[in-house]
Design an enzyme around this catalytic site. Structure first.
Site, PDB file in Angstrom:
ATOM      1  N   GLN A 192       7.741  13.379   3.767  1.00 22.92           N
ATOM      2  CA  GLN A 192       8.186  12.973   3.064  1.00 22.92           C
ATOM      3  C   GLN A 192       8.579  13.184   2.168  1.00 22.92           C
ATOM      4  OE1 GLN A 192      10.108   8.714   3.533  1.00 22.92           O
ATOM      5  NE2 GLN A 192       8.922   8.093   2.200  1.00 22.92           N
TER       6      GLN A 192
ATOM      7  N   HIS B 269       1.198   0.283   0.203  1.00 26.72           N
ATOM      8  CA  HIS B 269       2.269   0.109  -0.621  1.00 26.72           C
ATOM      9  C   HIS B 269       1.053  -0.698  -1.954  1.00 26.72           C
ATOM     10  CE1 HIS B 269       4.446  -0.348   2.624  1.00 26.72           C
ATOM     11  NE2 HIS B 269       4.931   0.096   2.115  1.00 26.72           N
TER      12      HIS B 269
ATOM     13  N   HIS C  65       2.568  -3.447   2.590  1.00 28.48           N
ATOM     14  CA  HIS C  65       1.009  -3.870   3.195  1.00 28.48           C
ATOM     15  C   HIS C  65      -0.587  -3.484   2.353  1.00 28.48           C
ATOM     16  CE1 HIS C  65       1.203   0.355   3.715  1.00 28.48           C
ATOM     17  NE2 HIS C  65       2.244   0.279   4.747  1.00 28.48           N
TER      18      HIS C  65
ATOM     19  N   ARG D 164       3.833  -1.215  10.833  1.00 29.67           N
ATOM     20  CA  ARG D 164       4.161  -0.868  12.297  1.00 29.67           C
ATOM     21  C   ARG D 164       2.903  -1.506  13.488  1.00 29.67           C
ATOM     22  NH1 ARG D 164       6.421   5.702  12.823  1.00 29.67           N
ATOM     23  NH2 ARG D 164       7.747   6.054  11.101  1.00 29.67           N
TER      24      ARG D 164
ATOM     25  N   LYS E 205       0.251   9.022   3.434  1.00 28.17           N
ATOM     26  CA  LYS E 205       0.605   8.991   5.180  1.00 28.17           C
ATOM     27  C   LYS E 205       1.384   9.657   5.895  1.00 28.17           C
ATOM     28  CE  LYS E 205       1.761   5.403   6.352  1.00 28.17           C
ATOM     29  NZ  LYS E 205       2.687   4.901   6.856  1.00 28.17           N
TER      30      LYS E 205
END
Length: 321
Positions: free
Chosen positions: A165, A54, A51, A199, A161
């Site tokens: 991670q 990215h 999306h 999502r 976001k």
């Protein structure tokens, strides 16, 4: 069309340097050739379903390096059990190349996790502290580190976001002495505050508007902390009434240290304000990463885009009519 059912397309070249390589062996040949030429490499590692968030990572990788490599693989050890992960490889290739990728490398479960695979990146309980009992960050970090070892990038790009991670990957790279710089890229948000996410691709505008109250609450927490409120519990209690969900539920609202991922009692930099909404069988996280005083006072350098005129579920419904 389901890429899993049809199988990935073969190697495709679209002009000099712009191509899709559909196996690790083909990707390795490309990477070795880049290394022989001494070119700098920027990588963006994805699960597919690309999306505009990215696309921002890819644009930066392309602008700051000689070669930009995008990997597409729905990491089977990271994705929760349930419905098959939806992605269209052809669409992902088109988005990546359009954003400036030099090459897209995809692969299969058989290549990534052959019989006998047993090695995982262990970081103690940090992944569990960061993502909660429903998270799969350990598996996500393992996937990222494997791709970094494979592609040998000069720099690898991660969006804020998914700041937990990103921070754990950066720590793993440092701990394992990997010669790679981890670059953080601002969150891309719709103008109502909702972060772009695969999502949310089937959510309609009213559902996106409802989710926007989570970001409003997180940002209000930051503003209150900037005004000097230091008790985390007071901040959390003052923010909860701002979250006006009808179709969703609030799973968690936290202020955690960015170094430890432990819940803070008194606000101390650097920290992460995070919240998770639950609805339609999905966990929808959002966060604000506050690494320094400037971010505390002025807010993060997010990238804002217009809301979609129609959600994908509307388009799919029309195509079936």
């Amino acid at each position: 069309m389901s890429d899993r059912a049809a199988g990935p397309p073969g190697n495709q070249q679209d002009g000099v340097g712009n191509m899709h390589l559909a196996s690790l062996s083909a990707g390795k040949t490309f990477i070795m050739d880049v290394a022989r030429r001494g070119q700098t490499v920027g990588t963006v590692h994805t699960l597919g379903a690309l999306h505009l968030g990215h696309a921002e990572l890819i644009r930066r990788a392309a602008a700051e390096n000689d070669v930009a490599i995008v990997t597409v693989y729905p990491n089977k050890i990271q994705l929760s059990p349930g419905p098959e992960y939806e992605f269209n490889l052809e669409d992902d290739i088109a988005l990546a190349l359009g954003a400036g990728a030099s090459v897209v490398i995809s692969t299969t479960d058989a290549e990534m996790f052959p019989p006998g695979y047993r090695t995982f990146v262990s970081q103690g309980d940090y992944p569990l502290r960061a993502s909660g009992p429903h998270g799969l960050l350990k598996e996500g970090i393992t996937g990222c580190i494997r791709w970094i070892c494979f592609a040998r990038p000069t720099r690898s790009y991660f969006g804020l976001k998914d700041i937990e991670q990103a921070l754990l990957v950066k720590q793993a790279v440092a701990d394992l002495l990997l010669d790679c710089e981890i670059r953080f890229v601002p969150t891309v948000r719709y103008k109502n505050g909702v972060p772009i996410s695969s999502r949310l691709r089937h959510f309609n505008p009213s559902e996106l508007d409802e989710l926007s109250s989570l970001f409003m609450a997180l940002n209000q927490l930051r503003k209150q902390a900037a005004r000097g409120v230091s008790c985390a519990q007071d901040l959390l209690e003052s923010a909860k009434p701002l979250i006006t969900f009808r179709l969703f539920e609030l799973e968690s609202l936290r202020i955690v240290g960015a170094d430890s991922f432990e819940d803070q009692k008194q606000i101390e930099l650097p920290f992460i304000i995070s919240g998770v909404a639950v609805g339609h069988g999905l966990r929808v996280p959002d966060n604000i990463y506050v690494p320094d005083q400037d971010t505390l006072l002025d807010g993060p350098a997010d990238i804002w885009i217009d809301l979609p005129k129609r959600c994908e579920s509307d388009v799919h419904a029309q195509s079936r009519a």
